[in-house]
Design an enzyme around this catalytic site. Structure first.
Site, short mmCIF file in Angstrom:
data_model
loop_
_atom_site.label_atom_id
_atom_site.label_comp_id
_atom_site.label_asym_id
_atom_site.label_seq_id
_atom_site.Cartn_x
_atom_site.Cartn_y
_atom_site.Cartn_z
N ASP A 12 0.92 -1.11 -0.11
CA ASP A 12 0.11 0.05 0.02
C ASP A 12 0.90 1.29 0.04
OD1 ASP A 12 -2.49 -1.39 0.01
OD2 ASP A 12 -2.55 -1.50 2.39
N LEU A 13 1.87 1.31 0.86
CA LEU A 13 2.68 2.48 0.90
C LEU A 13 3.51 2.70 -0.16
CD1 LEU A 13 3.95 1.82 4.85
CD2 LEU A 13 1.88 3.39 3.86
#
Length: 411
Positions: free
Chosen positions: A172-173
């Protein structure tokens, strides 16, 4: 402009208007970069269904950290009137960011092809689980699934433990970070061509990109990496070693550093050890070598060894819990725990952008607000009258922000 730029110093993205259609974490991570560096971010959220409580999560540190520096608007994009408002926003925007499933944005008619008809200069950023095309296009993706499918869990942890997830939502990051970079490149290109672009990535692509040298080992040499625990997969001795008060990391990844390590440990004779006098030999006999080093390092505290290794030019450091991370003098010097004033938490701190620019102050401008806190402001900016805003509310297209929502914003 949405914001009054006279109230703050110039930031790299001052004046850039961003429409945030994102959910979960990957998309908001991207938008957070843009918001932190001055973009006027308008976050579109659906009206809250009657009886549903969204405040608990919203008032938690995660949501507040993820959505600071954004203005909050409630808009039902499933309605024609809601979509009409969005199109008015797109006319005046520079960037739209979304991380819906591909079929969802097609159904809502908010895809790049839809929106570039309204504004050919729009830069449209997308994150999906597995890609905008291909056999997995329709699948929903979450971080841990991508960790597994992208190979990360197969090389994380100890051989006897089985697959292990990384302790943060790394896909996600990473996908969010990469998309923010792509959007910045597209904006730069637009300054030369006058045309927008669709920029997109996926959790799966981000994960494979982050395999880095492990992926290169396979693609070039056919080597399939396995779990190596806390040891570096190819350089020895590099890993975690015990001390009298815990553990520490030591990275002695070259012959030059290895000879210095021998001297610091008081074992100059190890330089000529037949099993350890080459990088290949040290890796082949890693278990024996690590045990020999551990027998020495466990006799003194980590701080003792860090001081001596650093003096010898050998990378080394403690293994900190998160509280110790923020107590570290270098971390405090860097100022990455930035102050912010909030109604919810009072004077507190959140994690600032890790990017630094000369001539621009890294700071958190205002906290995440309540649902719809700036709906009336943004609709007014678009030219809607008070009567028209009331009609949109009555039709359920948007909702009124409460007094607390207005109070929460510190602009």
């Amino acid at each position: 402009m949405v914001a009054d730029s006279s109230k703050e110093k110039h930031l790299p993205l001052s004046g850039v208007v961003v429409i945030d259609l994102t959910l979960a974490r990957a998309g908001p991570t991207c938008v957070r970069h843009l918001a932190d560096w001055g973009a006027d971010v308008i976050r579109i959220e659906p009206p809250v269904p009657a009886g549903e409580d969204v405040i608990g999560r919203r008032h938690g540190p995660d949501f507040q950290n993820l959505h600071r520096n954004k203005k909050m608007v409630q808009l039902d994009l499933k309605t024609e009137k809601g979509r009409a408002v969005l199109l008015k926003l797109v006319e005046r925007a520079d960037v739209v960011v979304e991380n819906m499933r591909p079929q969802v944005k097609d159904r809502l008619k908010v895809s790049y092809e839809d929106l570039k008809k309204v504004n050919p200069r729009i830069v449209y950023g997308s994150i999906s689980g597995f890609g905008q095309t291909g056999p997995y296009r329709e699948r929903g993706g979450v971080d841990q699934i991508a960790q597994g499918m992208g190979g990360l869990m197969s090389i994380t942890g100890f051989p006897e433990s089985g697959p292990v997830r990384v302790g943060i939502p790394i896909n996600d990051l990473t996908a969010g970070n990469l998309l923010a970079m792509g959007i910045a490149m597209a904006l730069f290109d637009r300054s030369r061509t006058g045309e927008g672009r669709w920029v997109y990535t996926s959790l799966l692509e981000a994960q494979i990109f982050m395999l880095d040298f492990q992926a290169a080992r396979y693609l070039v040499k056919g080597e399939v990496a396995k779990q190596a625990g806390n040891d570096h997969p190819t350089f020895t001795p590099t890993g975690v070693f015990p001390t009298s008060d815990g553990s520490m990391n030591i990275a002695s990844s070259s012959t030059r550093l290895w000879t210095r390590l021998c001297d610091v440990l008081g074992k100059p004779e190890w330089k000529d050890h037949p099993d350890w006098n080459s990088g290949v030999g040290r890796t082949q006999h890693r278990a024996t070598l690590n045990k020999a080093i551990s027998d020495i390092t466990r006799q003194k505290p980590a701080a003792y060894w860090v001081e001596r290794f650093e003096a010898a030019g050998i990378p080394a450091g403690p293994i900190n819990t998160i509280d110790k991370v923020f107590a570290d003098p270098q971390v405090q010097h860097l100022g990455i725990a930035a102050p912010i004033s909030t109604t919810l938490f009072g004077e507190t701190k959140m994690v600032a952008s890790p990017v630094n620019f000369t001539g621009s102050e890294r700071k958190l401008r205002f906290p995440a607000g309540e649902p719809g806190a700036q709906t009336d402001e943004i609709l007014g900016w678009l030219g809607y009258s008070a009567k028209e805003i009331g009609e949109l509310r009555a039709a359920g297209v948007t909702q009124a922000a409460d007094a607390k929502a207005q109070k929460e914003q510190v602009v």
